[in-house]
Design an enzyme around this catalytic site. Sequence first.
Site, PDB file in Angstrom:
ATOM      1  N   ALA A 198      21.986  45.172  47.182  1.00 51.88           N
ATOM      2  CA  ALA A 198      21.302  45.939  46.141  1.00 51.88           C
ATOM      3  C   ALA A 198      22.074  45.961  44.823  1.00 51.88           C
ATOM      4  CB  ALA A 198      21.086  47.372  46.618  1.00 51.88           C
ATOM      5  N   ASN A 210      26.000  50.859  51.950  1.00 55.52           N
ATOM      6  CA  ASN A 210      26.549  49.505  52.025  1.00 55.52           C
ATOM      7  C   ASN A 210      27.102  49.067  50.678  1.00 55.52           C
ATOM      8  OD1 ASN A 210      25.954  48.502  54.821  1.00 55.52           O
ATOM      9  ND2 ASN A 210      23.947  49.258  54.229  1.00 55.52           N
ATOM     10  N   HIS A 238      22.108  53.065  41.094  1.00 47.21           N
ATOM     11  CA  HIS A 238      23.528  52.842  41.372  1.00 47.21           C
ATOM     12  C   HIS A 238      24.254  52.827  40.032  1.00 47.21           C
ATOM     13  CE1 HIS A 238      22.248  51.440  45.333  1.00 47.21           C
ATOM     14  NE2 HIS A 238      21.357  50.693  44.708  1.00 47.21           N
TER      15      HIS A 238
HETATM   16  N1  LIG Z   1      23.929  45.538  51.229  1.00 46.65           N
HETATM   17  C1  LIG Z   1      22.933  46.258  50.753  1.00 46.65           C
HETATM   18  O1  LIG Z   1      22.807  46.473  49.545  1.00 46.65           O
HETATM   19  C2  LIG Z   1      21.928  46.834  51.700  1.00 46.65           C
HETATM   20  C3  LIG Z   1      20.833  47.530  51.183  1.00 46.65           C
HETATM   21  C4  LIG Z   1      19.902  48.045  52.069  1.00 46.65           C
HETATM   22  C5  LIG Z   1      20.074  47.892  53.440  1.00 46.65           C
HETATM   23  N2  LIG Z   1      21.151  47.215  53.908  1.00 46.65           N
HETATM   24  C6  LIG Z   1      21.346  47.052  55.367  1.00 46.65           C
HETATM   25  O2  LIG Z   1      20.217  46.444  55.923  1.00 46.65           O
HETATM   26  C7  LIG Z   1      19.861  47.126  57.123  1.00 46.65           C
HETATM   27  C8  LIG Z   1      18.382  46.952  57.387  1.00 46.65           C
HETATM   28  O3  LIG Z   1      17.647  47.614  56.370  1.00 46.65           O
HETATM   29  P1  LIG Z   1      16.067  47.797  56.524  1.00 46.65           P
HETATM   30  O4  LIG Z   1      15.615  48.522  55.322  1.00 46.65           O
HETATM   31  O5  LIG Z   1      15.446  46.517  56.892  1.00 46.65           O
HETATM   32  O6  LIG Z   1      16.033  48.793  57.787  1.00 46.65           O
HETATM   33  P2  LIG Z   1      14.848  49.009  58.822  1.00 46.65           P
HETATM   34  O7  LIG Z   1      15.172  50.278  59.537  1.00 46.65           O
HETATM   35  O8  LIG Z   1      13.519  48.839  58.178  1.00 46.65           O
HETATM   36  O9  LIG Z   1      15.010  47.781  59.832  1.00 46.65           O
HETATM   37  C9  LIG Z   1      16.098  47.594  60.684  1.00 46.65           C
HETATM   38  C10 LIG Z   1      15.553  46.819  61.899  1.00 46.65           C
HETATM   39  O10 LIG Z   1      16.638  46.248  62.614  1.00 46.65           O
HETATM   40  C11 LIG Z   1      16.414  46.479  64.004  1.00 46.65           C
HETATM   41  N3  LIG Z   1      17.722  46.468  64.658  1.00 46.65           N
HETATM   42  C12 LIG Z   1      18.643  47.450  64.658  1.00 46.65           C
HETATM   43  N4  LIG Z   1      19.739  47.041  65.332  1.00 46.65           N
HETATM   44  C13 LIG Z   1      19.476  45.784  65.754  1.00 46.65           C
HETATM   45  C14 LIG Z   1      20.218  44.829  66.488  1.00 46.65           C
HETATM   46  N5  LIG Z   1      21.445  45.108  66.942  1.00 46.65           N
HETATM   47  N6  LIG Z   1      19.652  43.619  66.718  1.00 46.65           N
HETATM   48  C15 LIG Z   1      18.424  43.318  66.281  1.00 46.65           C
HETATM   49  N7  LIG Z   1      17.650  44.192  65.578  1.00 46.65           N
HETATM   50  C16 LIG Z   1      18.195  45.404  65.329  1.00 46.65           C
HETATM   51  C17 LIG Z   1      15.680  47.808  64.080  1.00 46.65           C
HETATM   52  O11 LIG Z   1      14.967  47.911  65.283  1.00 46.65           O
HETATM   53  C18 LIG Z   1      14.776  47.733  62.855  1.00 46.65           C
HETATM   54  O12 LIG Z   1      13.562  47.083  63.168  1.00 46.65           O
HETATM   55  C19 LIG Z   1      20.282  48.582  56.870  1.00 46.65           C
HETATM   56  O13 LIG Z   1      20.562  49.265  58.081  1.00 46.65           O
HETATM   57  C20 LIG Z   1      21.515  48.420  56.030  1.00 46.65           C
HETATM   58  O14 LIG Z   1      22.690  48.419  56.838  1.00 46.65           O
HETATM   59  C21 LIG Z   1      22.060  46.686  53.073  1.00 46.65           C
END
Ligand SMILES: NC(=O)c1ccc[n+]([C@@H]2O[C@H](COP(=O)([O-])OP(=O)(O)OC[C@H]3O[C@@H](n4cnc5c(N)ncnc54)[C@H](O)[C@@H]3O)[C@@H](O)[C@H]2O)c1
Length: 268
Positions: A124, A190, A220
């Site tokens: 992000a 994150n 941010h």
């Molecule tokens: N770096 C960044 O700027 C940034 C920004 C936003 C989110 N993220 C990361 O991305 C992740 C996902 O975000 P999202 O909005 O898609 O969340 P979300 O809740 O919509 O989706 C997460 C999905 O991953 C699945 N999941 C969880 N653990 C798992 C595993 N071990 N193996 C396979 N599937 C698994 C869940 O069932 C869910 O469907 C967040 O948890 C966060 O850590 C990073």
Amino acid sequence: MKSRRVAVIGFGAIAGELVESLLAASEPEYRVAVWLRKGSASRDRVPSGVAVVESAAELAAFTPDLVVEAAGHGAVREQVPDALVLGLPVLVSSIGALHDDALKERLVEAAKSHGGRLLLASGALGALDYVRAVRPARELELTYESRKPPAAWAKELEALGHDPQAIAAPVTLFEGTARQAAADYPQNLNVAAALALAGPGFEATRVSVVCDPEAKGNTHVVRVRSEFGTMQMTIANRPSPTNPKSSWIVGRSLLAAIDQHFSPVVML
Ligand SMILES: NC(=O)c1ccc[n+]([C@@H]2O[C@H](COP(=O)([O-])OP(=O)(O)OC[C@H]3O[C@@H](n4cnc5c(N)ncnc54)[C@H](O)[C@@H]3O)[C@@H](O)[C@H]2O)c1
């Protein structure tokens, strides 16, 4: 042109948007797999033409060129080490998991010993190149403020006894180190971890988290001061249409990072 083989861990908001973009790409095309946990309810939503893998052995059989994690901290602990042991490059979006030094060491060791590569997504955020450049400064100060609307903090506000619908003024949810922020808010902080890893580390990176009913999106604010000068950056991201905690841009940012990974010309 040879198609690129990408395996995406998870199939939530970000992974779903990313997979859709990869399937829409042409010249070169992508062959895509998603790595789901056994019995995952997401399986029914996976588009036809996308392979589903549920173990490291099935991942290896797909022969990916690149693995992309977009699932959460649990996936960084559970699946990312296995992918690195297979000698694969792994682009991680849930960077906050690396606040755990022991896990970070384990991943680095797995990458070094087996020829894999741990690639950290800027997600992000932007300007991590600047933060990396000032990292050796003698007088480096870095602060990060996350400001998001109540919809992004519903569970956290309820836990503190607030009604998310009734928030009329900003509420500071957290002030402290990037390490504590990443541990307390695995889905939201994150970005703080990315700044800490690029810059002065998890203890020296100061973080505040504000729930603001007036916030224009997921905002941010990064402020950096050192003997090289100052930098201030504000990014106001629109929330993902399917998950208000995540920013819509993250899927696009991962797509851009994937493109860089395969490109003969790389912007660092
Ligand atoms: N770096 C960044 O700027 C940034 C920004 C936003 C989110 N993220 C990361 O991305 C992740 C996902 O975000 P999202 O909005 O898609 O969340 P979300 O809740 O919509 O989706 C997460 C999905 O991953 C699945 N999941 C969880 N653990 C798992 C595993 N071990 N193996 C396979 N599937 C698994 C869940 O069932 C869910 O469907 C967040 O948890 C966060 O850590 C990073």
